[in-house]
Design an enzyme around this catalytic site. Structure first.
Site, PDB file in Angstrom:
ATOM      1  N   CYS A 317      39.378  39.127  43.510  1.00 61.11           N
ATOM      2  CA  CYS A 317      40.791  39.405  43.210  1.00 61.11           C
ATOM      3  C   CYS A 317      41.098  40.892  43.112  1.00 61.11           C
ATOM      4  CB  CYS A 317      41.213  38.678  41.947  1.00 61.11           C
ATOM      5  SG  CYS A 317      40.465  39.279  40.409  1.00 61.11           S
ATOM      6  N   HIS A 376      42.254  38.354  35.948  1.00 67.37           N
ATOM      7  CA  HIS A 376      42.697  38.121  37.320  1.00 67.37           C
ATOM      8  C   HIS A 376      43.646  39.248  37.703  1.00 67.37           C
ATOM      9  CE1 HIS A 376      43.763  36.377  41.047  1.00 67.37           C
ATOM     10  NE2 HIS A 376      44.997  36.046  40.694  1.00 67.37           N
ATOM     11  N   ASP A 399      50.633  37.972  44.849  1.00 68.01           N
ATOM     12  CA  ASP A 399      49.205  37.705  44.636  1.00 68.01           C
ATOM     13  C   ASP A 399      48.584  37.240  45.943  1.00 68.01           C
ATOM     14  OD1 ASP A 399      46.691  37.031  43.753  1.00 68.01           O
ATOM     15  OD2 ASP A 399      47.357  35.786  42.091  1.00 68.01           O
TER      16      ASP A 399
END
Length: 741
Positions: A317, A376, A399
């Site tokens: 991530c 995250h 994202d």
């Protein structure tokens, strides 16, 4: 300019010179051509100077390496200038000059990819304007061109078509410029949908090419230096290519819409659907690629992608977030990398994070339920949301980590932070998923004697802790990677109201109305034993032992028997169980109105061979009061500390093309040698991050290395170093240096 440069420039000029053709079906006879098949030389466009540096300074694009190749980089909604030279004296009476802009493989006026405007002496109300700004002698004009604030963001080609009267008859000439004009979003322009009315913030969110991405957990926040490198050679072109590919080379007005463009970027940075930039890998088996921990910047990744046109292996991530920041800042979208600690992954749309317990085995059932990631990373991108009701513009979550499909693709956002904060989960795009990441309730479930699922406990403040981004000072990163308070901005309040406040609870209720909800059945048995005293292990360095401890108090006037289990596990940063480090069961009688404690020691030998690359661990305590059936479960995620690298520069400043020396060091905290050591360096003088192979580091030894760099560009620059070996992963260090011409 050397002889090679002169020859190259002459060749380009020849390429750009006149191609004669009929324009608007003009009647041109063969007698108008010379022996070489060209028109006789009349007063038509001979050359066009894009004035790259002058325009770049006005458009804040002077850092782009694309300028060195003669390309122009400008921002939409703002005039730029070109210098047009004619073969003879220019006469507005006898000349008609049409300027044509084209982008994409099949430019079409109806799609906004083919634009033409007539050169005029005064401005007009047209979308695109081309106005004579001044005469530069009898044969030259300085022309002001202004693309509209909603035009397509792409690489454009410019063509000048001259129509000249000769002997009472028109002749047409076409001048094709060999260089591209890269037109970007313009957050300084009030008419642009990405306008940000705080110019100082743009020094960070557009112009800063280095920074930090935060990792760890909410109690122990560390920083990973990251070189975004949006101005480096080839990176703007790579960014525009990714957007073009995401739109399937269908150049249309949507390529000027930040909502559509940012959604495309979220899709294209991962490789799951369209052969995008990066392959995700959370297995810790990185055969055929590089560990995500080894990257310290975006430039190498994007250059490799452009070279091979194949997804680069591998990312997680924080790497996806770094790439998104690079692409967004390169094309003019204000962007920041964001880290959410204790980040929920809601797999069923319930807007709760559910854990299911097998109390006979006193552990969480694997393979079902949701997960909580230690951290995250995603991105916030600034834009106006004309597709939503008023009040939802500003920062939007984007994202690119492939987690759940949205509209059939692995993409997420843009999601309005204001919608997330209010729990308005019916707003586009992906608001329920993002809301759960930052503000879901954590629910522990088990089965009762009738095998019906009941709720053991609900934790309303376990999710979405210390949401972080780099402070927007527009400067390189300070060397504070462990104590991050001086470099970290907490933006939790942008995402949600204070925990347990009335407004926060109302937003959760609002979100749950649009969710796939469960009807919880609560465990309402006797609760007369109080549990507490759980230790937070936030300062344990790899190589040290630690203690798991729990206290309990019997508040009843009856005897109680407590049985339970301590479990220590290694986990990935996504919360996935990797292995059990140690289990220890306990049983303790409790007299009325008395208390006690239980503990478990975890030694270095217990965990060293089971440690994951992020050094992430989880402690679970399950306790049951046998007489009443009262059950208490508790979990704690933590990370063992790794040493930071010390990066020191012997001189406080340096000049371009003048070498300077860095001293890099750290203390090996383990009682064993470090093997297969590598060092990645990102800094001035390097076209991209460079990897060095390092000899083994002895047990308990202080390792020192000297590195010489020669800077090529002036300014405050960041030097970032990442050290990896078999035993320790992702040791980071950073410093900055001021470079002058």
């Amino acid at each position: 300019m050397n002889a090679g440069g002169r020859r190259r420039r002459k060749s380009e000029d020849q390429t750009a010179r006149m191609i004669v053709e009929n324009v608007n079906n003009l009647d041109i006879d063969e007698d108008d051509y010379d022996d070489g098949g060209h028109f006789d030389i009349d007063s038509h466009v001979e050359s066009v100077d894009l004035l790259p540096l002058e325009n770049a300074l006005a458009h804040r694009t002077e850092k782009y390496d694309a300028l060195r190749e003669g390309h122009l980089v400008v921002r939409r909604g703002q005039p730029f200038y070109i210098l047009v030279r004619f073969t003879g004296k220019f006469s507005a009476k006898n000349h008609s000059v049409r300027i044509v802009f084209k982008t994409g493989p099949a430019p079409r006026p109806g799609k906004g990819s083919h634009v033409q405007c007539l050169l005029s002496s005064k401005s007009s109300q047209q979308d695109w304007t081309a106005v004579i700004a001044s005469r530069q002698g009898p044969n030259a004009l300085k022309v002001s061109i202004c693309p509209p604030a909603n035009c397509i963001v792409a690489s454009w080609r410019i063509v000048l078509e001259s129509i000249v009267e000769r002997n009472g008859r028109p002749k047409a000439y076409k001048y094709i410029h060999p260089k591209h004009i890269h037109i970007l979003f313009n957050p300084w322009c009030k008419d642009d949908a990405v306008y940000l009315d705080k110019p100082d913030l743009l020094n960070e969110y557009i112009l800063n090419d280095s920074g930090a991405i935060f990792q760890g957990n909410y109690k122990q926040i560390g920083a990973k230096p990251w070189f975004y490198g949006q101005f480096e050679d080839g990176i703007l072109e790579a960014s525009l290519y990714c957007i073009q590919k995401g739109f399937n080379s269908n150049f249309c007005q949507s390529m000027g819409d930040p909502v559509r463009t940012s959604r495309i970027i979220s899709k294209m940075v991962n490789s799951s659907d369209d052969g995008g930039v990066l392959v995700g890998n959370w297995s810790e088996d990185y055969t055929g690629g590089k560990s995500p921990m080894s990257w310290s910047g975006s430039v190498v990744i994007l250059r490799e992608y452009m070279k091979t046109k194949l997804p680069v292996k591998f990312g997680q991530c924080f790497v996806f977030s770094g790439i998104v920041t690079t692409i967004c800042r390169a094309v003019g979208l204000p962007c920041r990398s964001v880290t959410n600690f204790a980040s929920a992954h809601d797999t069923d749309g319930s807007v709760t994070i559910d854990f299911y317990w097998d109390l006979d085995q006193k552990e969480v059932l694997s393979g079902i339920g949701d997960s909580i990631w230690n951290f995250h990373c995603w991105n916030d991108v600034w834009m106006r949301r004309d597709d939503l009701p008023s009040g939802y513009s500003g920062w939007q979550v984007v994202d690119s980590t492939p987690q759940e499909r949205s509209d059939g693709m692995f993409q997420c956002g843009p999601t309005s932070l204001r919608a997330v904060k209010a729990g308005k989960c019916d707003m586009l795009y992906d608001c329920p998923f993002v809301f759960a990441e930052v503000n879901a309730d954590k629910v522990n479930w088990t089965r009762d004697k009738e095998k019906q699922w009941i709720v053991l406990s609900i934790n309303t403040d376990a999710i979405g802790r210390n949401i972080s981004t780099k402070i927007p000072d527009g400067k390189p990163l300070k060397p504070e990677l462990t104590n991050t308070d001086s470099i970290r901005q907490d933006i939790t309040a942008d995402y949600k109201h204070p925990e347990e406040s009335e407004r926060e609870r109302l937003s959760v209720i609002s979100a749950s109305r649009s969710a796939i909800t469960k009807k919880p059945v609560y465990n309402k048995g006797i609760q007369d034993v109080q549990f507490g005293g759980f230790l937070h292990r936030d300062n344990v360095t790899i190589g040290e032992q630690f203690e798991v401890k729990m206290t309990f108090t019997n508040n009843s006037q009856s005897r109680r028997t407590l049985q339970g289990k301590f479990i220590c596990e290694t986990v990935s940063y996504t919360g996935e169980k990797i292995g059990v480090v140690k289990r220890q069961e306990f049983s303790s009688p409790l007299a009325p109105a008395t208390g006690g404690e239980m503990s478990m020691i975890v030694s270095y030998a217990d965990y060293i061979h089971k440690l994951t690359e992020h050094a992430a661990m989880k402690v679970i305590v399950v306790a049951k009061v046998m007489e009443t059936g009262q059950i208490h479960v508790w979990q704690d995620d933590f990370r063992l500390r790794r040493p930071d690298l010390s990066v020191e520069i012997t001189s406080a400043s340096s000049r371009t093309w003048q070498p300077f020396e860095c001293r890099i060091s750290f203390l090996n905290p383990l009682n064993r040698n470090l093997t297969n050591c590598t060092m990645m360096v990102e800094g001035p003088g390097l076209d991209a991050e460079k990897e060095f192979m390092i000899a083994d580091v002895g047990a308990g030894e202080t390792w020192i290395a000297l590195l010489t760099l020669t800077p090529k560009k002036p300014g405050r620059r960041q030097v970032a170093v990442t050290f990896n070996c078999d035993q320790l992963k992702d040791l980071n260090g950073v410093t900055e240096i001021n470079i002058t011409n």
